[in-house]
Write a protein that holds these residues in place. Sequence first.
Motif, PDB file in Angstrom:
ATOM      1  N   VAL A  95     -18.267  42.583  18.193  1.00 25.95           N
ATOM      2  CA  VAL A  95     -18.252  42.701  16.734  1.00 25.95           C
ATOM      3  C   VAL A  95     -16.924  42.201  16.194  1.00 25.95           C
ATOM      4  CG1 VAL A  95     -18.310  44.334  14.798  1.00 25.95           C
ATOM      5  CG2 VAL A  95     -19.861  44.635  16.722  1.00 25.95           C
ATOM      6  N   GLY A  96     -15.841  42.566  16.872  1.00 31.74           N
ATOM      7  CA  GLY A  96     -14.509  42.150  16.451  1.00 31.74           C
ATOM      8  C   GLY A  96     -14.311  40.652  16.535  1.00 31.74           C
ATOM      9  N   ASP A  97     -14.927  40.024  17.525  1.00 33.71           N
ATOM     10  CA  ASP A  97     -14.810  38.571  17.666  1.00 33.71           C
ATOM     11  C   ASP A  97     -15.496  37.846  16.512  1.00 33.71           C
ATOM     12  OD1 ASP A  97     -13.387  38.896  20.054  1.00 33.71           O
ATOM     13  OD2 ASP A  97     -15.248  39.009  21.206  1.00 33.71           O
ATOM     14  N   VAL A  98     -16.655  38.337  16.113  1.00 35.09           N
ATOM     15  CA  VAL A  98     -17.362  37.763  14.962  1.00 35.09           C
ATOM     16  C   VAL A  98     -16.555  38.025  13.690  1.00 35.09           C
ATOM     17  CG1 VAL A  98     -19.449  37.907  13.545  1.00 35.09           C
ATOM     18  CG2 VAL A  98     -19.625  37.964  16.042  1.00 35.09           C
ATOM     19  N   PHE A  99     -16.008  39.234  13.589  1.00 31.98           N
ATOM     20  CA  PHE A  99     -15.193  39.592  12.426  1.00 31.98           C
ATOM     21  C   PHE A  99     -13.980  38.670  12.312  1.00 31.98           C
ATOM     22  CE2 PHE A  99     -11.662  41.980  10.569  1.00 31.98           C
ATOM     23  CZ  PHE A  99     -12.198  42.295   9.335  1.00 31.98           C
ATOM     24  N   ASP A 100     -13.292  38.407  13.432  1.00 32.57           N
ATOM     25  CA  ASP A 100     -12.132  37.504  13.435  1.00 32.57           C
ATOM     26  C   ASP A 100     -12.499  36.129  12.905  1.00 32.57           C
ATOM     27  OD1 ASP A 100      -9.924  38.916  14.193  1.00 32.57           O
ATOM     28  OD2 ASP A 100     -10.139  38.506  16.330  1.00 32.57           O
ATOM     29  N   PHE A 101     -13.706  35.717  13.193  1.00 29.69           N
ATOM     30  CA  PHE A 101     -14.198  34.415  12.754  1.00 29.69           C
ATOM     31  C   PHE A 101     -14.388  34.382  11.233  1.00 29.69           C
ATOM     32  CE2 PHE A 101     -17.744  31.265  12.470  1.00 29.69           C
ATOM     33  CZ  PHE A 101     -17.058  30.177  12.989  1.00 29.69           C
ATOM     34  N   MET A 102     -14.694  35.536  10.637  1.00 25.27           N
ATOM     35  CA  MET A 102     -15.009  35.598   9.208  1.00 25.27           C
ATOM     36  C   MET A 102     -13.833  36.088   8.348  1.00 25.27           C
ATOM     37  SD  MET A 102     -17.973  34.420   9.501  1.00 25.27           S
ATOM     38  CE  MET A 102     -18.603  34.502   7.866  1.00 25.27           C
ATOM     39  N   PHE A 103     -13.126  37.111   8.794  1.00 21.84           N
ATOM     40  CA  PHE A 103     -12.021  37.702   8.018  1.00 21.84           C
ATOM     41  C   PHE A 103     -10.724  37.026   8.437  1.00 21.84           C
ATOM     42  CE2 PHE A 103      -8.633  40.823   7.298  1.00 21.84           C
ATOM     43  CZ  PHE A 103      -8.895  41.216   5.996  1.00 21.84           C
ATOM     44  N   ARG A 104     -10.163  36.240   7.583  1.00 25.54           N
ATOM     45  CA  ARG A 104      -8.964  35.464   7.908  1.00 25.54           C
ATOM     46  C   ARG A 104      -7.756  36.111   7.241  1.00 25.54           C
ATOM     47  NH1 ARG A 104     -10.505  29.658   9.222  1.00 25.54           N
ATOM     48  NH2 ARG A 104     -12.651  29.908   9.867  1.00 25.54           N
ATOM     49  N   SER A 105      -7.181  37.083   7.926  1.00 24.87           N
ATOM     50  CA  SER A 105      -6.054  37.821   7.352  1.00 24.87           C
ATOM     51  C   SER A 105      -4.864  36.909   7.068  1.00 24.87           C
ATOM     52  CB  SER A 105      -5.628  38.964   8.271  1.00 24.87           C
ATOM     53  OG  SER A 105      -5.144  38.468   9.506  1.00 24.87           O
ATOM     54  N   ASN A 106      -4.644  35.927   7.924  1.00 29.88           N
ATOM     55  CA  ASN A 106      -3.501  35.037   7.728  1.00 29.88           C
ATOM     56  C   ASN A 106      -3.692  34.126   6.521  1.00 29.88           C
ATOM     57  OD1 ASN A 106      -2.040  35.890  10.185  1.00 29.88           O
ATOM     58  ND2 ASN A 106      -3.864  35.083  11.172  1.00 29.88           N
ATOM     59  N   THR A 107      -4.915  33.719   6.268  1.00 27.71           N
ATOM     60  CA  THR A 107      -5.215  32.918   5.084  1.00 27.71           C
ATOM     61  C   THR A 107      -5.044  33.772   3.831  1.00 27.71           C
ATOM     62  OG1 THR A 107      -6.731  31.534   6.344  1.00 27.71           O
ATOM     63  CG2 THR A 107      -6.974  31.492   3.945  1.00 27.71           C
ATOM     64  N   ARG A 108      -5.487  35.015   3.900  1.00 30.91           N
ATOM     65  CA  ARG A 108      -5.304  35.937   2.771  1.00 30.91           C
ATOM     66  C   ARG A 108      -3.815  36.134   2.497  1.00 30.91           C
ATOM     67  NH1 ARG A 108      -9.955  39.561   1.896  1.00 30.91           N
ATOM     68  NH2 ARG A 108     -11.649  38.761   3.163  1.00 30.91           N
ATOM     69  N   ASN A 109      -3.040  36.285   3.572  1.00 29.43           N
ATOM     70  CA  ASN A 109      -1.611  36.498   3.403  1.00 29.43           C
ATOM     71  C   ASN A 109      -0.918  35.250   2.872  1.00 29.43           C
ATOM     72  OD1 ASN A 109      -1.837  39.127   4.154  1.00 29.43           O
ATOM     73  ND2 ASN A 109      -1.156  38.811   6.249  1.00 29.43           N
ATOM     74  N   LEU A 110      -1.348  34.085   3.309  1.00 30.39           N
ATOM     75  CA  LEU A 110      -0.791  32.848   2.769  1.00 30.39           C
ATOM     76  C   LEU A 110      -1.064  32.758   1.269  1.00 30.39           C
ATOM     77  CD1 LEU A 110       0.549  30.073   3.004  1.00 30.39           C
ATOM     78  CD2 LEU A 110      -1.687  29.158   3.681  1.00 30.39           C
TER      79      LEU A 110
END
Length: 129
Positions: A95-110
């Motif tokens: 589930v976390g691997d799929v989530f990593d693919f969709m939720f881009r924390s670094n893009t949000r932070n940028l």
Amino acid sequence: MHFDMPMGKDVHSIRRRIEMMEQVLERSFVIPGINRPVGLDSIIGLVPVVGDIIAMGMGAYIVWEARNLGLPKWKLMRMAANVGFDTAVGAVPLVGDVFDFMFRSNTRNLRIVRKHLDKHHPETKVIDQ
């Protein structure tokens, strides 16, 4: 992909380093067939525990650089929460691997950094080509 890492402590150099790290973590290459960009965050997140810790450290680097830019504490806390949430959910197998693919924390932070800099240091704005 061309990387010319600026080493200065000026606002423009820090902005470029953050942008480069986000690109490496979230948009290093495109998956053929679905044309979806992915980066190291999604790939190293496939390695249980160690991969998530490494990805968290790289995401924390962006927050640290944002601190060097003088972002307010509430923005830094929001950025840290993005990295923490990404790490916590990303640690769940499959589930976390799929989530990593969709939720881009670094893009949000940028996005948070760019919005701050565009308002307070508009001279650092770079027009993408």
